[in-house]
Design an enzyme around this catalytic site. Structure first.
Site, PDB file in Angstrom:
ATOM      1  CD  GLU A 147      -2.672   1.332   2.513  1.00  0.00           C
ATOM      2  OE1 GLU A 147      -3.230   2.422   2.751  1.00  0.00           O
ATOM      3  OE2 GLU A 147      -2.749   0.338   3.263  1.00  0.00           O
TER       4      GLU A 147
ATOM      5  CG  ASP B 201      -1.496 -15.894  13.437  1.00  0.00           C
ATOM      6  OD1 ASP B 201      -1.962 -15.527  12.337  1.00  0.00           O
ATOM      7  OD2 ASP B 201      -1.966 -16.843  14.084  1.00  0.00           O
TER       8      ASP B 201
ATOM      9  CG  HIS C 110      -3.817   8.177   0.184  1.00  0.00           C
ATOM     10  ND1 HIS C 110      -3.858   8.854   1.379  1.00  0.00           N
ATOM     11  CD2 HIS C 110      -3.722   6.862   0.505  1.00  0.00           C
ATOM     12  CE1 HIS C 110      -3.809   7.995   2.374  1.00  0.00           C
ATOM     13  NE2 HIS C 110      -3.735   6.784   1.873  1.00  0.00           N
TER      14      HIS C 110
END
Length: 426
Positions: free
Chosen positions: A124, A329, A419
């Site tokens: 990302e 995990d 972004h």
């Protein structure tokens, strides 16, 4: 007059037309009619040869060619294939996720003290830049205070009895036999300690919430094996026989966001905070303290109205990237990413804190020993025994950095711009 939205009506008509096709109807009601293909399996021991053999089987059932095999089963992966054997089944290769770094971030923790470079694995764009910005500002303010408050990994076996009276007698026996149950559970592990058994009774059903400390491991498998031994001891010695029992009855919150996890914790509970001087906020976040607080108040209302468990901006972003990079995990992000971000005016400066009750990380065990993941932990200086408490404080500090940056961007009106610049236009 129908009150069903027109888009739903149109979609149902399209679906009905498709279902009326004979081939589709047959496929949905009768199956393909073709014999099942043998399941793909490989030996438990992972080797370059076992990977090659499995690829040959894959070619018979999937659109896989030499290029796909070359990218997933590259020479470095094949050369170190055996080190993955304890972590995966049916191994065909490895996936490369870009790893960036945020920092150095100054952490003044109870267990983590110093400057840390934090590895983050993500695809990302803008994520690493955001956490790096928060880390820079927090460090300029003198660093982040971080404290590990409590720890305790949960497993919750469930027992069903004939009636509520039997359930009550069972609980009475468990209380009297708690010392025996502790011995039985801890006999399975050198590092795990059973520190509490918290019963939850719902008429004839009893849950035993078993809470463990797990040393420097995340401890998911450790507590499962220990609780199995505890339940077998109950099965053998308890005079009140359950009709049936299960090792995990979905009460512990394992890999789920729950209010139980929020209030009592499942993992390591950590809090972290920093006070940012007004001048730093204005210079590096391009926003006033008052505007920052305005956004925070509205975001807290949005969290409450939407039913968010806790109230925070984006813990999951940093947690997922950190967990993948360091061999944790990754599914535990679902429970680790609940908690609270709190923002206050402190004499004109900006106080911001995070509290996360369910950080499930370890510096040993699981995927932490794999080559790349071990290298990431080594980069932090937190690989191996004796480092898990510090690792948890680093994770909380990381989440705080992310909250500083994202709230600042949203409050300053720069969220979309960042972004667009770092993702779409690059």
């Amino acid at each position: 007059m129908s009150i069903i939205p027109q888009r739903i009506v149109e979609r149902l008509k399209e679906l009905r037309a498709t279902l009326d096709e004979p081939r589709v109807r047959q496929r949905l009601t009768e199956g393909s009619g073709e014999p099942n293909r043998p399941a793909l399996r490989s030996p438990r021991r992972v080797t370059a040869a076992s990977i090659e053999a499995l690829w040959q089987k894959i070619r018979a059932v999937a659109p896989a060619g030499d290029e796909q095999q070359r990218l997933l089963a590259d020479p470095d992966t094949l050369a170190s294939a055996e080190c993955y054997g304890a972590n995966i089944e049916n191994m065909i290769g490895t996936v490369k996720v870009p790893v960036g770094v945020a920092g150095p971030v100054r952490i003044n923790g109870l267990n983590a003290a110093g400057d840390f470079v934090i590895p983050l694995a993500t695809s990302e764009a803008a994520l690493v830049a955001s956490y790096a910005r928060g880390a820079d500002i927090a460090s300029r303010a003198g660093g982040i205070a971080a404290v590990l408050l409590t720890e305790g990994v949960l497993r919750s076996p469930g027992f069903k009895f004939a009636n509520v009276m039997e359930a009550g007698l069972f609980l009475e026996w468990v209380i009297d036999a708690s010392a025996e149950l502790k011995v039985a559970a801890e006999a399975t592990t050198r590092h795990g300690k059973l520190c509490a058994i918290e019963p939850m009774m719902d008429n004839e059903v009893v849950f035993l919430l078993c809470r463990y400390t797990t040393g420097d491991a995340s401890g998911q498998n450790m507590v499962t094996i220990a609780t199995e031994a505890l339940c077998r001891h109950i099965e053998t010695h308890c005079p009140v026989r359950p009709r049936h029992w299960f090792i995990e009855a979905n009460y512990s919150g394992d890999k789920k966001s729950t209010y139980l996890a929020l209030t009592s914790g499942r993992g390591r509970k950590v809090t972290a905070s920093v006070t940012l001087p007004r001048a730093l906020v204005e210079k590096y976040l391009h926003v006033s303290v008052e505007r920052f607080l305005d956004y925070s108040r509205m975001a807290s209302l949005g969290a409450m109205l939407s039913g968010q468990i806790g109230a925070q901006g984006h813990f999951a972003n940093g947690l997922a990237a950190f967990y993948i990079a360091t061999g944790q995990d990754a599914a535990c992000v679902s429970e680790s990413a609940i908690g609270f971000t709190r923002v206050e005016d402190r004499d004109g400066d900006l106080f911001i804190s995070v509290t996360l009750p369910n950080i499930l990380v370890g510096s040993v065990g699981g995927g932490t020993g794999l080559p790349s993941q071990a290298a990431a932990l080594h980069l932090l200086g937190l690989q191996g025994p004796g480092k898990a408490a510090a690792l948890a404080e680093v994770v909380a500090a990381l989440c705080l950095c992310g909250e500083i940056s994202i709230i600042g961007a949203l409050a300053a009106g720069e969220f979309t711009q960042a972004h667009r610049k770092l993702a779409r236009e690059r």
